[in-house]
Design a protein around this motif. Structure first.
Motif, PDB file in Angstrom:
ATOM      1  N   PHE A   7       0.740  -1.280  -0.040  1.00 38.74           N
ATOM      2  CA  PHE A   7       0.014  -0.075   0.067  1.00 38.74           C
ATOM      3  C   PHE A   7       0.805   1.312  -0.045  1.00 38.74           C
ATOM      4  N   ALA A   8       0.041   2.382  -0.529  1.00 34.97           N
ATOM      5  CA  ALA A   8       0.715   3.722  -0.662  1.00 34.97           C
ATOM      6  C   ALA A   8       2.382   3.697  -1.121  1.00 34.97           C
ATOM      7  N   GLU A   9       3.394   4.371  -0.448  1.00 38.19           N
ATOM      8  CA  GLU A   9       4.669   4.494  -0.912  1.00 38.19           C
ATOM      9  C   GLU A   9       5.357   3.156  -1.357  1.00 38.19           C
ATOM     10  N   LEU A  10       4.826   1.842  -0.530  1.00 35.60           N
ATOM     11  CA  LEU A  10       5.347   0.690  -0.810  1.00 35.60           C
ATOM     12  C   LEU A  10       5.156   0.376  -2.050  1.00 35.60           C
ATOM     13  N   GLN A  11       3.920   0.213  -2.425  1.00 34.20           N
ATOM     14  CA  GLN A  11       3.154   0.176  -3.946  1.00 34.20           C
ATOM     15  C   GLN A  11       4.236   0.918  -4.830  1.00 34.20           C
ATOM     16  N   GLU A  12       4.433   2.068  -4.644  1.00 36.69           N
ATOM     17  CA  GLU A  12       5.182   2.977  -5.506  1.00 36.69           C
ATOM     18  C   GLU A  12       6.749   2.349  -5.735  1.00 36.69           C
ATOM     19  N   SER A  13       7.285   2.051  -4.574  1.00 35.26           N
ATOM     20  CA  SER A  13       8.672   1.483  -4.528  1.00 35.26           C
ATOM     21  C   SER A  13       8.669   0.196  -5.222  1.00 35.26           C
ATOM     22  N   LEU A  35      11.439  -9.987   0.395  1.00 36.26           N
ATOM     23  CA  LEU A  35      11.032  -8.961  -0.477  1.00 36.26           C
ATOM     24  C   LEU A  35      12.014  -7.799  -0.484  1.00 36.26           C
ATOM     25  N   SER A  36      12.434  -7.406   0.639  1.00 39.11           N
ATOM     26  CA  SER A  36      13.588  -6.175   0.506  1.00 39.11           C
ATOM     27  C   SER A  36      14.438  -6.286  -0.505  1.00 39.11           C
ATOM     28  N   SER A  37      15.245  -7.516  -0.530  1.00 35.86           N
ATOM     29  CA  SER A  37      16.334  -7.877  -1.413  1.00 35.86           C
ATOM     30  C   SER A  37      15.719  -7.528  -2.876  1.00 35.86           C
ATOM     31  N   ASN A  43      12.008   0.257   3.367  1.00 38.51           N
ATOM     32  CA  ASN A  43      11.331   1.008   4.257  1.00 38.51           C
ATOM     33  C   ASN A  43      10.142  -0.144   4.837  1.00 38.51           C
ATOM     34  N   LEU A  44      10.262  -1.496   4.628  1.00 42.16           N
ATOM     35  CA  LEU A  44       9.468  -2.387   5.047  1.00 42.16           C
ATOM     36  C   LEU A  44       9.456  -2.426   6.643  1.00 42.16           C
ATOM     37  N   ASP A  45      10.630  -1.888   7.363  1.00 40.01           N
ATOM     38  CA  ASP A  45      10.573  -1.926   8.865  1.00 40.01           C
ATOM     39  C   ASP A  45       9.667  -1.185   9.562  1.00 40.01           C
ATOM     40  N   TYR A  46       8.946  -0.223   8.666  1.00 40.50           N
ATOM     41  CA  TYR A  46       8.214   0.527   9.331  1.00 40.50           C
ATOM     42  C   TYR A  46       6.737   0.422   9.189  1.00 40.50           C
ATOM     43  N   ALA A  47       6.524  -0.541   8.261  1.00 39.72           N
ATOM     44  CA  ALA A  47       4.925  -0.931   7.787  1.00 39.72           C
ATOM     45  C   ALA A  47       4.466  -1.909   8.978  1.00 39.72           C
ATOM     46  N   MET A  48       3.086  -1.511   9.033  1.00 40.19           N
ATOM     47  CA  MET A  48       2.478  -2.412   9.878  1.00 40.19           C
ATOM     48  C   MET A  48       2.083  -3.859   9.148  1.00 40.19           C
ATOM     49  N   ILE A  49       1.931  -4.896   9.572  1.00 40.36           N
ATOM     50  CA  ILE A  49       1.900  -6.183   8.936  1.00 40.36           C
ATOM     51  C   ILE A  49       0.429  -6.712   9.348  1.00 40.36           C
ATOM     52  N   ALA A  50      -0.079  -7.294   8.265  1.00 35.95           N
ATOM     53  CA  ALA A  50      -1.522  -7.987   8.480  1.00 35.95           C
ATOM     54  C   ALA A  50      -1.351  -9.255   7.675  1.00 35.95           C
ATOM     55  N   VAL A  51      -1.630 -10.187   8.452  1.00 35.41           N
ATOM     56  CA  VAL A  51      -1.816 -11.606   7.821  1.00 35.41           C
ATOM     57  C   VAL A  51      -3.345 -12.067   7.718  1.00 35.41           C
ATOM     58  N   VAL A  61       3.962 -16.936  11.514  1.00 33.20           N
ATOM     59  CA  VAL A  61       4.401 -17.995  10.373  1.00 33.20           C
ATOM     60  C   VAL A  61       3.526 -17.844   9.288  1.00 33.20           C
ATOM     61  N   VAL A  62       3.834 -17.523   7.934  1.00 28.44           N
ATOM     62  CA  VAL A  62       2.689 -17.431   7.131  1.00 28.44           C
ATOM     63  C   VAL A  62       2.807 -18.923   6.383  1.00 28.44           C
ATOM     64  N   LYS A  63       1.465 -19.323   5.536  1.00 25.45           N
ATOM     65  CA  LYS A  63       1.667 -20.566   5.101  1.00 25.45           C
ATOM     66  C   LYS A  63       1.194 -20.295   3.431  1.00 25.45           C
ATOM     67  N   SER A  64       1.308 -20.976   2.666  1.00 29.54           N
ATOM     68  CA  SER A  64       0.861 -20.840   1.469  1.00 29.54           C
ATOM     69  C   SER A  64      -0.436 -20.730   1.178  1.00 29.54           C
ATOM     70  N   GLY A  65      -1.087 -19.790   0.597  1.00 25.41           N
ATOM     71  CA  GLY A  65      -2.531 -19.330   0.476  1.00 25.41           C
ATOM     72  C   GLY A  65      -2.706 -18.274   1.419  1.00 25.41           C
ATOM     73  N   ASP A  66      -1.837 -17.877   2.243  1.00 25.40           N
ATOM     74  CA  ASP A  66      -2.192 -16.725   3.091  1.00 25.40           C
ATOM     75  C   ASP A  66      -1.879 -15.369   2.594  1.00 25.40           C
ATOM     76  N   VAL A  67      -2.570 -14.296   2.776  1.00 25.37           N
ATOM     77  CA  VAL A  67      -2.411 -13.043   2.264  1.00 25.37           C
ATOM     78  C   VAL A  67      -1.804 -11.964   3.425  1.00 25.37           C
ATOM     79  N   VAL A  68      -0.632 -11.702   3.229  1.00 22.22           N
ATOM     80  CA  VAL A  68       0.133 -10.622   3.737  1.00 22.22           C
ATOM     81  C   VAL A  68       0.198  -9.439   3.468  1.00 22.22           C
ATOM     82  N   ALA A  69      -0.423  -8.329   3.963  1.00 21.67           N
ATOM     83  CA  ALA A  69      -0.427  -6.836   3.457  1.00 21.67           C
ATOM     84  C   ALA A  69       0.574  -6.084   4.323  1.00 21.67           C
ATOM     85  N   PHE A  70       1.651  -5.251   3.903  1.00 21.64           N
ATOM     86  CA  PHE A  70       2.514  -4.146   4.277  1.00 21.64           C
ATOM     87  C   PHE A  70       1.899  -2.902   4.085  1.00 21.64           C
ATOM     88  N   ILE A  71       1.510  -2.266   5.412  1.00 25.23           N
ATOM     89  CA  ILE A  71       0.719  -0.919   5.335  1.00 25.23           C
ATOM     90  C   ILE A  71       1.747   0.048   5.983  1.00 25.23           C
TER      91      ILE A  71
END
Length: 77
Positions: A7-13, A35-37, A43-51, A61-71
């Motif tokens: 989302f937002a600036e992460l989407q642009e980056s 993802l960073s590499s 700037n992922l370290d400053y993002a909120m994380i939603a699984v 721990v995330v598994k196949s089929g999960d949706v992870v959002a960086f906000i």
């Protein structure tokens, strides 16, 4: 596959709003490192994380089929 939303600036980056990552049973921290590499997201370290639409921590721990959002934090006036 893990679906990742940016989302937002992460989407642009990243140059896109979502990506899929071939992984299963990895922590959010490991996913962030990949993802960073791959997308040069410094700037992922400053993002909120939603699984799966629930706020989560780095050790989740995330598994196949999960949706992870960086906000990233937002500011306004």
């Amino acid at each position: 596959m893990i679906n990742v939303l940016f989302f937002a600036e992460l989407q642009e980056s990243a140059g896109r709003d979502k990506v899929t990552v071939e992984a299963d049973g990895v922590s959010v921290s490991e996913l962030k490192s990949r993802l960073s590499s791959t997308y040069e997201l410094n700037n992922l370290d400053y993002a909120m994380i939603a699984v799966n639409e629930e706020y989560s921590q780095e050790d989740t721990v995330v598994k196949s089929g999960d949706v992870v959002a960086f906000i990233p934090p937002v500011s306004g006036g």
